[in-house]
Design a protein around this motif. Structure first.
Motif, PDB file in Angstrom:
ATOM      1  N   LEU A  76     -13.952  11.803  19.948  1.00 39.79           N
ATOM      2  CA  LEU A  76     -13.702  13.230  20.137  1.00 39.79           C
ATOM      3  C   LEU A  76     -14.346  13.745  21.420  1.00 39.79           C
ATOM      4  O   LEU A  76     -13.771  14.596  22.109  1.00 39.79           O
ATOM      5  CB  LEU A  76     -14.231  14.018  18.938  1.00 39.79           C
ATOM      6  CG  LEU A  76     -13.499  13.786  17.608  1.00 39.79           C
ATOM      7  CD1 LEU A  76     -14.255  14.416  16.457  1.00 39.79           C
ATOM      8  CD2 LEU A  76     -12.080  14.342  17.692  1.00 39.79           C
ATOM      9  N   ASP A  83     -16.337  10.213  14.131  1.00 42.21           N
ATOM     10  CA  ASP A  83     -15.460   9.999  15.280  1.00 42.21           C
ATOM     11  C   ASP A  83     -15.962  10.739  16.512  1.00 42.21           C
ATOM     12  O   ASP A  83     -15.168  11.053  17.415  1.00 42.21           O
ATOM     13  CB  ASP A  83     -14.040  10.484  14.947  1.00 42.21           C
ATOM     14  CG  ASP A  83     -13.475   9.832  13.703  1.00 42.21           C
ATOM     15  OD1 ASP A  83     -13.716   8.615  13.524  1.00 42.21           O
ATOM     16  OD2 ASP A  83     -12.806  10.529  12.909  1.00 42.21           O
ATOM     17  N   VAL A  84     -17.272  11.005  16.590  1.00 41.52           N
ATOM     18  CA  VAL A  84     -17.792  11.854  17.647  1.00 41.52           C
ATOM     19  C   VAL A  84     -17.579  11.244  19.030  1.00 41.52           C
ATOM     20  O   VAL A  84     -17.301  11.949  20.001  1.00 41.52           O
ATOM     21  CB  VAL A  84     -19.288  12.155  17.416  1.00 41.52           C
ATOM     22  CG1 VAL A  84     -20.127  10.890  17.430  1.00 41.52           C
ATOM     23  CG2 VAL A  84     -19.809  13.142  18.454  1.00 41.52           C
ATOM     24  N   SER A 112     -26.186  16.322  11.348  1.00 39.29           N
ATOM     25  CA  SER A 112     -25.158  15.673  12.162  1.00 39.29           C
ATOM     26  C   SER A 112     -24.982  14.197  11.841  1.00 39.29           C
ATOM     27  O   SER A 112     -23.867  13.668  11.961  1.00 39.29           O
ATOM     28  CB  SER A 112     -25.490  15.841  13.650  1.00 39.29           C
ATOM     29  OG  SER A 112     -26.789  15.362  13.940  1.00 39.29           O
ATOM     30  N   GLY A 118     -13.056  17.462  14.276  1.00 40.49           N
ATOM     31  CA  GLY A 118     -12.942  16.297  13.413  1.00 40.49           C
ATOM     32  C   GLY A 118     -14.246  15.923  12.758  1.00 40.49           C
ATOM     33  O   GLY A 118     -15.207  16.711  12.722  1.00 40.49           O
ATOM     34  N   ASP A 119     -14.283  14.709  12.241  1.00 40.64           N
ATOM     35  CA  ASP A 119     -15.419  14.186  11.485  1.00 40.64           C
ATOM     36  C   ASP A 119     -16.484  13.650  12.444  1.00 40.64           C
ATOM     37  O   ASP A 119     -16.175  13.146  13.537  1.00 40.64           O
ATOM     38  CB  ASP A 119     -14.942  13.084  10.555  1.00 40.64           C
ATOM     39  CG  ASP A 119     -16.028  12.638   9.577  1.00 40.64           C
ATOM     40  OD1 ASP A 119     -17.132  13.212   9.607  1.00 40.64           O
ATOM     41  OD2 ASP A 119     -15.766  11.716   8.788  1.00 40.64           O
ATOM     42  N   ALA A 120     -17.757  13.737  12.024  1.00 43.73           N
ATOM     43  CA  ALA A 120     -18.871  13.266  12.844  1.00 43.73           C
ATOM     44  C   ALA A 120     -18.800  11.772  13.103  1.00 43.73           C
ATOM     45  O   ALA A 120     -19.351  11.286  14.100  1.00 43.73           O
ATOM     46  CB  ALA A 120     -20.201  13.623  12.174  1.00 43.73           C
ATOM     47  N   VAL A 145     -18.039  19.268  15.701  1.00 44.16           N
ATOM     48  CA  VAL A 145     -17.756  18.078  14.908  1.00 44.16           C
ATOM     49  C   VAL A 145     -18.621  18.153  13.668  1.00 44.16           C
ATOM     50  O   VAL A 145     -19.846  18.250  13.767  1.00 44.16           O
ATOM     51  CB  VAL A 145     -18.043  16.789  15.701  1.00 44.16           C
ATOM     52  CG1 VAL A 145     -17.785  15.571  14.835  1.00 44.16           C
ATOM     53  CG2 VAL A 145     -17.196  16.726  16.960  1.00 44.16           C
ATOM     54  N   LEU A 157     -19.962  19.597  23.182  1.00 47.43           N
ATOM     55  CA  LEU A 157     -19.490  19.352  21.821  1.00 47.43           C
ATOM     56  C   LEU A 157     -20.704  19.385  20.908  1.00 47.43           C
ATOM     57  O   LEU A 157     -21.706  18.706  21.180  1.00 47.43           O
ATOM     58  CB  LEU A 157     -18.790  17.995  21.741  1.00 47.43           C
ATOM     59  CG  LEU A 157     -17.959  17.702  20.485  1.00 47.43           C
ATOM     60  CD1 LEU A 157     -16.769  18.643  20.396  1.00 47.43           C
ATOM     61  CD2 LEU A 157     -17.474  16.260  20.513  1.00 47.43           C
ATOM     62  N   VAL A 207     -22.423  18.777  17.197  1.00 50.68           N
ATOM     63  CA  VAL A 207     -22.269  18.008  15.966  1.00 50.68           C
ATOM     64  C   VAL A 207     -23.278  18.512  14.944  1.00 50.68           C
ATOM     65  O   VAL A 207     -24.466  18.674  15.256  1.00 50.68           O
ATOM     66  CB  VAL A 207     -22.495  16.498  16.215  1.00 50.68           C
ATOM     67  CG1 VAL A 207     -22.135  15.691  14.972  1.00 50.68           C
ATOM     68  CG2 VAL A 207     -21.678  16.025  17.408  1.00 50.68           C
TER      69      VAL A 207
END
Length: 508
Positions: free
Chosen positions: A238, A234-235, A253, A230-232, A212, A183, A185
């Motif tokens: 996620l 909520d990493v 990030s 989604g948004d950083a 992200v 993932l 960011v």
């Protein structure tokens, strides 16, 4: 990390089909497997340990056999066999422990880079020292001949075993196995840049599952089509939902260093590895040094090594290497010359003006593989096939190629006369391929860095796909070579060249 201004600017680059929160039909989280294939990577250190133990045992047995068969070895006591049976297992276990303490079984060293082999060699030197000092202090009469052969063969077998294991791991990763889910960011532009490297270097074993982005909402994609999950902020959630093994933090990030520390701690607690990806690419590890200062890890990037590529050591190796290769390939050179002359009675060699180091022109030699008036027909054929007139322009199924030229091009025999260019100093064995004047005229300031070194008979892009690569990828590889030159890289390219030529990959 980037400021909030740059984050907002890059977020506007997103293509947002809808503002709905949560996974969409296109969201990769909607159809994820329950188990990641990367879980098998945990057994890789164990497999490496088994390979090392087999290599050391084989070295001990081979050394014992050679020791008994060669009377020239130093004489030993009559207790040679009992001492050997007692010392063999101890040496093997001790060697494995030294390898473990040196970090040779860390998962980060498998697959790429020279660090794995450096640790194996260092451990072998330490093992030799420990055996020598230990036998002296304990007054243990161990065969000197057996010890020498075991340590010498052991280091060789260990390197061969690790090289074989690397080939197996690399092939598995390229085929889609043994991959870690990633993932990324950061801002969309940074995410796309990192994802481009991971996608290009499949041997690294990373599979991007999504991005992200700070401030993202709803289902979206980056400009290069990567899913934005989604948004950083909520990493952590996620990463868990997407079953990610690794989270890459790229530029833009996080808002602050404290926020990164807090997020990294949560990810590590969830069993997810954290990797910081600075916004620098195409720089070799030899040019990068990390020096913590006051708790702040500063990345120092060394100067480009193009000047080193013109050093006396490289020139000396070119003279010696070209001389040996001319002698080795002299029968092939003679055979090809006869075939070219007999086909149509035209000239044997084709001499074309190419641009060398510093923009200086020189005459580049090749066996003639085309009809005599090939140059006059090129423009018309490019227009007929709608082919690219730019850099690295080539035609497939070129009708100008002669019958002897077909097999000479397939196995790169037509380029063997360039060994004389190397001997003269116009070219090097390894370097960017020389281009003609009208191609060099299209260079921008970045591409012009290719002219800082002598052009080569082979280079990075020749062993990475040859004509199958895009122009951009070929230029990127050439510039990487120019900026990150090393003698070890030259030897690696030379070895890979023979494999690429024998496979005739991308040749036409």
């Amino acid at each position: 990390m980037s400021t909030s201004t740059s984050e907002n600017h890059d977020t506007h680059q997103l293509h947002i089909p809808g503002q709905r929160r949560g996974p969409s039909l296109d969201d990769p989280r909607a159809s994820l497997p329950r188990h990641s294939a990367s879980r098998y990577l945990r057994f890789l250190p164990v497999l490496a340990c088994v390979v090392d133990l087999v290599a050391i045992s084989a070295a001990e047995v081979s050394a014992a056999a050679v020791r008994l068969l060669l009377p020239a070895m130093p004489a030993d006591s009559t207790d040679y066999v009992p001492h050997l049976l007692a010392a063999g297992p101890v040496v093997a276990v001790g060697w494995i422990l030294i390898l473990a303490l040196s970090g040779a079984y860390s998962r980060s060293v498998f697959g790429v880079g020279m660090e794995e082999f450096k640790r194996v060699l260092t451990s072998s030197v330490v093992a030799a020292t420990v055996v020598g000092v230990g036998c002296y202090l304990l007054r243990f009469e161990l065969s000197r001949g057996w010890s020498f052969l075991t340590l010498l063969l052991g280091a060789l077998f260990l390197l061969l075993g690790r090289a074989t294991l690397r080939i197996v791991v690399t092939r598995a990763r390229v085929s889609g196995r043994l991959q870690q889910r990633v993932l990324i960011v950061g801002t969309p532009s940074h995410v796309d840049e990192i994802n481009g490297v991971l996608t290009r270097e499949r041997r690294l074993g990373y599979k991007t599952v999504g991005a992200v982005v700070p401030g993202a909402s709803g289902a979206a994609r980056t400009r290069r089509g990567l899913h934005v999950l989604g948004d950083a902020r909520d990493v952590v959630e996620l990463a868990t939902a997407s079953q990610s093994d690794v989270v890459f933090f790229a530029g833009g990030s996080v808002e602050s260093a404290s926020a990164l520390r807090h997020t990294a701690a949560e990810l590590e607690g969830a069993g997810v590895h954290v990797v910081l990806a600075p916004s620098i690419t195409d720089i070799s590890g030899e040019r990068i040094k990390v020096r913590p200062v006051g708790g702040l890890p500063l990345i120092h990037v060394g100067k480009p090594r193009s000047a080193a590529a013109l050093a006396r050591m490289k020139r000396t190796s070119d003279i010696i290497g070209s001389s040996l290769l001319i002698l080795a390939f002299s029968p092939v050179l003679l055979f090809a010359a006869i075939k070219v002359r007999r086909f149509d009675g035209g000239p044997i060699l084709f001499r074309q003006e190419r641009i060398g180091v510093g923009g200086e022109p020189f005459g580049c030699f090749k066996f003639r593989t085309m009809v005599v008036d090939a140059e006059a027909k090129l423009g018309a054929l490019l227009r007929e096939q709608n082919a690219d007139h730019g850099l690295f322009a080539k035609l497939k199924d070129d009708p100008r190629i002669t019958r002897p030229g077909t097999w000479m091009r397939r196995y790169s025999v037509d380029e063997l006369p360039q060994l004389f260019n190397v001997f003269k100093g116009d070219m090097s064995l390894i370097g960017p391929r020389p281009q003609v004047a009208h191609e060099v005229a299209q260079y921008d300031d970045t591409t012009a860095r290719r002219l800082r070194v002598r052009p080569g008979m082979t280079g990075l892009w020749q062993v990475s796909g040859r004509s199958d690569l895009t122009v951009e990828e070929a230029i990127r590889l050439d510039l990487y070579y120019v900026d990150n030159w090393s003698m070890m890289q030259d030897l690696s390219i030379l070895a890979r060249t023979f494999r690429a030529v024998l496979g005739s990959d991308g040749a036409y």
